[in-house]
Design a protein around this motif. Structure first.
Motif, mmCIF file in Angstrom:
data_model
loop_
_atom_site.group_PDB
_atom_site.id
_atom_site.type_symbol
_atom_site.label_atom_id
_atom_site.label_comp_id
_atom_site.label_asym_id
_atom_site.label_seq_id
_atom_site.Cartn_x
_atom_site.Cartn_y
_atom_site.Cartn_z
ATOM 1 N N TYR A 142 0.847 -1.193 0.000
ATOM 2 C CA TYR A 142 0.000 0.000 0.000
ATOM 3 C C TYR A 142 0.883 1.243 0.000
ATOM 4 N N TYR A 143 0.583 2.137 -0.935
ATOM 5 C CA TYR A 143 1.366 3.352 -1.122
ATOM 6 C C TYR A 143 0.521 4.579 -0.792
ATOM 7 N N CYS A 144 1.140 5.482 -0.081
ATOM 8 C CA CYS A 144 0.525 6.769 0.214
ATOM 9 C C CYS A 144 0.854 7.747 -0.918
ATOM 10 N N ASN A 145 -0.102 8.575 -1.271
ATOM 11 C CA ASN A 145 0.084 9.563 -2.338
ATOM 12 C C ASN A 145 -0.421 10.918 -1.879
ATOM 13 N N ALA A 146 0.272 11.963 -2.315
ATOM 14 C CA ALA A 146 -0.186 13.320 -2.031
ATOM 15 C C ALA A 146 0.031 14.182 -3.264
ATOM 16 N N TYR A 147 -0.990 14.931 -3.610
ATOM 17 C CA TYR A 147 -0.916 15.895 -4.723
ATOM 18 C C TYR A 147 -0.775 17.252 -4.066
ATOM 19 N N LEU A 148 0.454 17.785 -4.101
ATOM 20 C CA LEU A 148 0.725 18.936 -3.255
ATOM 21 C C LEU A 148 1.527 20.012 -3.953
ATOM 22 N N GLN A 149 1.539 21.158 -3.307
ATOM 23 C CA GLN A 149 2.240 22.339 -3.807
ATOM 24 C C GLN A 149 3.351 22.692 -2.820
ATOM 25 N N LEU A 150 4.546 22.863 -3.347
ATOM 26 C CA LEU A 150 5.668 23.255 -2.502
ATOM 27 C C LEU A 150 5.653 24.761 -2.273
ATOM 28 N N ARG A 151 6.239 25.194 -1.188
ATOM 29 C CA ARG A 151 6.397 26.627 -0.944
ATOM 30 C C ARG A 151 7.232 27.260 -2.059
ATOM 31 N N GLY A 152 6.761 28.382 -2.587
ATOM 32 C CA GLY A 152 7.472 29.056 -3.650
ATOM 33 C C GLY A 152 7.158 28.551 -5.048
ATOM 34 N N SER A 153 6.295 27.549 -5.136
ATOM 35 C CA SER A 153 5.941 26.997 -6.439
ATOM 36 C C SER A 153 4.484 27.314 -6.767
ATOM 37 N N ASP A 154 4.200 27.456 -8.059
ATOM 38 C CA ASP A 154 2.832 27.693 -8.510
ATOM 39 C C ASP A 154 2.136 26.393 -8.908
ATOM 40 N N TYR A 155 2.858 25.291 -8.833
ATOM 41 C CA TYR A 155 2.344 24.052 -9.408
ATOM 42 C C TYR A 155 2.181 22.957 -8.350
ATOM 43 N N TYR A 156 1.274 22.031 -8.663
ATOM 44 C CA TYR A 156 1.071 20.841 -7.845
ATOM 45 C C TYR A 156 1.728 19.651 -8.531
ATOM 46 N N HIS A 157 2.245 18.748 -7.718
ATOM 47 C CA HIS A 157 2.857 17.529 -8.231
ATOM 48 C C HIS A 157 2.485 16.363 -7.331
ATOM 49 N N ASP A 158 2.563 15.166 -7.898
ATOM 50 C CA ASP A 158 2.314 13.941 -7.143
ATOM 51 C C ASP A 158 3.583 13.491 -6.418
ATOM 52 N N TYR A 159 3.404 13.100 -5.167
ATOM 53 C CA TYR A 159 4.490 12.526 -4.390
ATOM 54 C C TYR A 159 4.017 11.193 -3.802
ATOM 55 N N TRP A 160 4.973 10.265 -3.658
ATOM 56 C CA TRP A 160 4.644 8.911 -3.213
ATOM 57 C C TRP A 160 5.471 8.515 -2.002
ATOM 58 N N GLY A 161 4.826 7.742 -1.127
ATOM 59 C CA GLY A 161 5.549 7.137 -0.022
ATOM 60 C C GLY A 161 6.227 5.860 -0.459
ATOM 61 N N GLN A 162 6.921 5.234 0.467
ATOM 62 C CA GLN A 162 7.735 4.061 0.144
ATOM 63 C C GLN A 162 6.933 2.766 0.119
ATOM 64 N N GLY A 163 5.724 2.776 0.595
ATOM 65 C CA GLY A 163 4.913 1.567 0.585
ATOM 66 C C GLY A 163 5.004 0.807 1.894
ATOM 67 N N THR A 164 3.893 0.198 2.264
ATOM 68 C CA THR A 164 3.858 -0.653 3.448
ATOM 69 C C THR A 164 3.099 -1.930 3.089
ATOM 70 N N GLN A 165 3.634 -3.066 3.483
ATOM 71 C CA GLN A 165 3.064 -4.351 3.095
ATOM 72 C C GLN A 165 1.878 -4.707 3.975
ATOM 73 N N VAL A 166 0.784 -5.077 3.336
ATOM 74 C CA VAL A 166 -0.380 -5.625 4.025
ATOM 75 C C VAL A 166 -0.589 -7.049 3.522
ATOM 76 N N THR A 167 -0.574 -7.994 4.439
ATOM 77 C CA THR A 167 -0.778 -9.396 4.095
ATOM 78 C C THR A 167 -1.960 -9.930 4.883
ATOM 79 N N VAL A 168 -2.951 -10.448 4.158
ATOM 80 C CA VAL A 168 -4.145 -11.008 4.786
ATOM 81 C C VAL A 168 -4.111 -12.512 4.557
ATOM 82 N N SER A 169 -3.880 -13.235 5.624
ATOM 83 C CA SER A 169 -3.719 -14.677 5.498
ATOM 84 C C SER A 169 -3.971 -15.349 6.843
ATOM 85 N N SER A 170 -4.483 -16.555 6.769
ATOM 86 C CA SER A 170 -4.681 -17.335 7.989
ATOM 87 C C SER A 170 -3.489 -18.246 8.243
#
Length: 120
Positions: free
Chosen positions: A92-120
């Motif tokens: 599972y990856y976190c995503n943010a569509y954000l604007q940096l200080r001093g910028s007029d534009y938004y960009h996508d940024y991604w986290g490193q991912g975290t594993q989710v395992t569903v199993s018995s």
């Protein structure tokens, strides 16, 4: 900018997990935050997204089992997952569509991912 996701792990079918993601860095404004997932051999897909105003969007496969929320003051987004199924197993990856200080534009940024395992 760094997106740090945590909260994944191994859970039995029918169980619950809560994922968290913190965005940090030279951030001026965050528009949409969301969670995506990628299972082995499959493309990355949207799980849920939430705007700064609180509007949400869910994938059909998780609707009714998953709740996304965010804390705008802390630049954090959460994913509460209930009634988990083996087919929810993925990175599972976190995503943010954000604007940096001093910028007029938004960009996508991604986290490193975290594993989710569903199993018995």
């Amino acid at each position: 900018v760094q997106l740090q996701a945590y909260g994944g792990g191994l859970v039995q079918p029918g169980g619950s997990l809560r994922l968290s993601c913190a965005a940090s860095g030279n951030i001026f404004n965050i528009n949409t935050m969301g969670w995506y997932r990628q299972a082995p051999g499959k493309q990355r897909e949207l799980v849920a997204a939430i705007t700064s105003g609180g509007s949400t969007n869910y994938a059909g496969s998780v609707k009714g089992r998953v709740t996304i929320s965010r804390d705008n003051a802390k630049n954090m987004v959460y994913l509460q997952m209930n009634s988990l199924k083996p087919e929810d197993t993925a990175v599972y990856y976190c995503n943010a569509y954000l604007q940096l200080r001093g910028s007029d534009y938004y960009h996508d940024y991604w986290g490193q991912g975290t594993q989710v395992t569903v199993s018995s």
